[in-house]
Design a protein around this motif. Structure first.
Motif, PDB file in Angstrom:
ATOM      1  N   ALA A 254       0.806  -1.217   0.000  1.00 15.11           N
ATOM      2  CA  ALA A 254       0.000   0.000   0.000  1.00 15.11           C
ATOM      3  C   ALA A 254       0.840   1.268   0.000  1.00 15.11           C
ATOM      4  CB  ALA A 254      -0.929   0.009   1.213  1.00 15.11           C
ATOM      5  N   HIS A 255       2.123   1.151   0.346  1.00 14.72           N
ATOM      6  CA  HIS A 255       3.003   2.324   0.356  1.00 14.72           C
ATOM      7  C   HIS A 255       3.691   2.484  -0.992  1.00 14.72           C
ATOM      8  CE1 HIS A 255       2.659   3.475   4.578  1.00 14.72           C
ATOM      9  NE2 HIS A 255       2.730   2.198   4.917  1.00 14.72           N
ATOM     10  N   SER A 256       3.996   3.736  -1.339  1.00 16.62           N
ATOM     11  CA  SER A 256       4.615   4.026  -2.636  1.00 16.62           C
ATOM     12  C   SER A 256       6.125   4.221  -2.558  1.00 16.62           C
ATOM     13  CB  SER A 256       3.970   5.280  -3.245  1.00 16.62           C
ATOM     14  OG  SER A 256       4.166   6.398  -2.393  1.00 16.62           O
ATOM     15  N   ARG A 257       6.664   4.160  -1.353  1.00 20.90           N
ATOM     16  CA  ARG A 257       8.113   4.262  -1.165  1.00 20.90           C
ATOM     17  C   ARG A 257       8.543   3.212  -0.136  1.00 20.90           C
ATOM     18  NH1 ARG A 257      11.293   8.561  -1.647  1.00 20.90           N
ATOM     19  NH2 ARG A 257      12.861   6.931  -1.281  1.00 20.90           N
ATOM     20  N   ALA A 258       9.826   3.201   0.149  1.00 24.95           N
ATOM     21  CA  ALA A 258      10.371   2.252   1.110  1.00 24.95           C
ATOM     22  C   ALA A 258       9.621   2.319   2.435  1.00 24.95           C
ATOM     23  CB  ALA A 258      11.849   2.542   1.346  1.00 24.95           C
TER      24      ALA A 258
ATOM     25  N   SER B 241       6.459   4.962   6.292  1.00 24.38           N
ATOM     26  CA  SER B 241       7.147   4.908   5.012  1.00 24.38           C
ATOM     27  C   SER B 241       7.811   6.235   4.657  1.00 24.38           C
ATOM     28  CB  SER B 241       6.151   4.528   3.907  1.00 24.38           C
ATOM     29  OG  SER B 241       6.698   4.666   2.627  1.00 24.38           O
ATOM     30  N   LEU B 242       8.771   6.142   3.735  1.00 24.46           N
ATOM     31  CA  LEU B 242       9.372   7.344   3.170  1.00 24.46           C
ATOM     32  C   LEU B 242       8.390   8.094   2.283  1.00 24.46           C
ATOM     33  CD1 LEU B 242      13.029   6.251   2.300  1.00 24.46           C
ATOM     34  CD2 LEU B 242      12.035   6.949   4.487  1.00 24.46           C
ATOM     35  N   ASP B 243       7.214   7.508   2.022  1.00 22.65           N
ATOM     36  CA  ASP B 243       6.186   8.219   1.239  1.00 22.65           C
ATOM     37  C   ASP B 243       5.457   9.280   2.074  1.00 22.65           C
ATOM     38  OD1 ASP B 243       4.270   6.877   2.778  1.00 22.65           O
ATOM     39  OD2 ASP B 243       3.618   5.541   1.174  1.00 22.65           O
TER      40      ASP B 243
ATOM     41  N   VAL C 120      15.095  -6.157   4.597  1.00 23.89           N
ATOM     42  CA  VAL C 120      14.012  -6.148   5.587  1.00 23.89           C
ATOM     43  C   VAL C 120      14.463  -5.244   6.725  1.00 23.89           C
ATOM     44  CG1 VAL C 120      12.544  -7.521   7.089  1.00 23.89           C
ATOM     45  CG2 VAL C 120      13.339  -8.481   4.923  1.00 23.89           C
ATOM     46  N   ILE C 121      13.882  -4.053   6.778  1.00 23.21           N
ATOM     47  CA  ILE C 121      14.360  -3.005   7.680  1.00 23.21           C
ATOM     48  C   ILE C 121      13.802  -3.137   9.095  1.00 23.21           C
ATOM     49  CG2 ILE C 121      12.536  -1.322   7.149  1.00 23.21           C
ATOM     50  CD1 ILE C 121      16.314  -0.541   7.456  1.00 23.21           C
TER      51      ILE C 121
ATOM     52  N   LEU D 269      12.482  -2.344   2.069  1.00 21.13           N
ATOM     53  CA  LEU D 269      12.903  -1.058   1.513  1.00 21.13           C
ATOM     54  C   LEU D 269      12.395  -0.861   0.080  1.00 21.13           C
ATOM     55  CD1 LEU D 269      16.506  -0.515   2.956  1.00 21.13           C
ATOM     56  CD2 LEU D 269      14.314   0.328   3.799  1.00 21.13           C
ATOM     57  N   ASP D 270      12.957   0.114  -0.635  1.00 24.67           N
ATOM     58  CA  ASP D 270      12.350   0.664  -1.850  1.00 24.67           C
ATOM     59  C   ASP D 270      12.116  -0.322  -2.986  1.00 24.67           C
ATOM     60  OD1 ASP D 270      11.185   3.111  -2.400  1.00 24.67           O
ATOM     61  OD2 ASP D 270      13.059   4.205  -2.213  1.00 24.67           O
ATOM     62  N   ASN D 271      12.950  -1.346  -3.104  1.00 27.23           N
ATOM     63  CA  ASN D 271      12.714  -2.321  -4.178  1.00 27.23           C
ATOM     64  C   ASN D 271      11.689  -3.385  -3.783  1.00 27.23           C
ATOM     65  OD1 ASN D 271      14.443  -1.184  -6.084  1.00 27.23           O
ATOM     66  ND2 ASN D 271      16.228  -2.165  -5.158  1.00 27.23           N
TER      67      ASN D 271
END
Length: 316
Positions: free
Chosen positions: A25-29, A46-48, A287-288, A304-306
């Motif tokens: 559901a998030h668009s960034r990491a 998230s970074l979003d 996996v952060i 993360l982002d990928n």
């Protein structure tokens, strides 16, 4: 995946975890995912710039927390599972009503990215750590900073209260891990001071007797902070770049759970440090963060982002 092993007491076999659902559901990491203290919910950051609150039962979205202007680095639940506080690169901490997504307060004072945050058990204080190298203690009711602690010489990577709120632990890229009196802001003890290995995370064990410390040399250590000695060391995961957030699982047997830069989740027997019980595969980037449900055998993990997913793992 590791073969099933016996539990700490040598009687019951280890029951492997399996992936139950992938939540995208998030668009960034992702930066953080944590269960509420009552286990009914978990939240992802998230970074979003947003946070999402999810139902632990239905694995569906309940609320979307929108308001930060830069990426969110950390989140923490209030002990009664009503509120969430978030730490952001916009240099603020926000306090949200988890169910509605309403922002109740914005805490301002840090002069650089706010990287970590936590409530105390009494819910009247919040501790935050920042790239400005300080820890701030905030009064939840007023939103005012009551202590500014010149804590470290590089960014602060974690802050965590012990179970009765009488002590705070912090970690830093400067290679140190320290305990503090949150009432006075006084440093009680420097547990680690090793400039060669940045300390990426520290938290008290559920019983309050130990501190779990992650260093960026592929190592987790369990410290007896009273004696200042390491009692367990956990390895085989990869952690040299990011501040990965490990945790304790205490719902059945006692485990240490951590993410890893090889895109996996690692589960160790807490007592038998060399006993890696399982490696969970599925994420497609580091996996952060991992979090363990307080009442049932469920793990959530964030990539993360990928990857940009939260993955839900359960035991068969």
């Amino acid at each position: 995946m590791a073969a099933p092993a016996t539990n700490n007491n040598g009687t019951a076999p280890y029951r492997p975890y399996r992936q139950k659902k992938v939540l995208a559901a998030h668009s960034r990491a992702l930066s953080c995912v944590k269960f509420s203290n009552d286990g009914q919910f978990f939240a992802s950051a998230s970074l979003d710039t947003t946070l999402i609150v999810w139902s632990s039962e239905t694995l569906t979205q309940l609320s979307h927390l929108v308001g930060h202007s830069h990426g969110v680095s950390d989140l923490a639940w209030s002990p009664d599972s009503t509120y969430i506080c978030s730490a952001s690169d916009d240099c603020t901490i926000r306090i949200w009503v988890a169910s509605s997504g309403e922002c109740r307060k914005t805490l301002r004072g840090h002069t650089n990215f706010v990287f970590c945050v936590n409530f105390n058990p009494q819910s009247n204080l919040i501790a935050s750590g920042s790239f400005d190298e300080t820890i701030r203690i905030w009064d939840v009711k007023t939103g005012k900073s009551v202590h500014v602690i010149r804590a470290h010489s590089l960014p602060v990577t974690a802050v965590h209260f012990n179970k009765d709120g009488t002590m705070l632990v912090s970690s830093s890229h400067d290679g140190s891990c320290k305990t503090w009196d949150p009432t006075t802001g006084a440093c009680l003890k420097t547990l680690i001071n090793d400039a060669d290995h940045p300390v990426s995370f520290a938290k008290f064990s559920p019983n309050g007797k130990f501190i779990l410390v992650a260093t960026r040399d592929d190592t987790l250590k369990l410290w007896n902070y009273a004696t200042g000695k390491v009692i367990k060391t956990y390895t085989k995961h990869a952690n040299k770049t990011y501040c990965i957030t490990p945790t304790f699982s205490v719902t059945s047997a006692k485990y240490i759970v951590s993410g890893s830069e090889d895109c996996c989740v690692y589960i160790w027997d807490l007592q038998k440090e060399k006993n890696l019980l399982q490696k969970l595969e599925g994420h497609t980037d580091t996996v952060i963060c991992v979090s363990c449900h307080p009442l049932v055998n469920m793990i959530v993990s964030a990539g993360l982002d990928n990857d940009r997913t939260v993955r839900v793992w359960v035991q068969d």
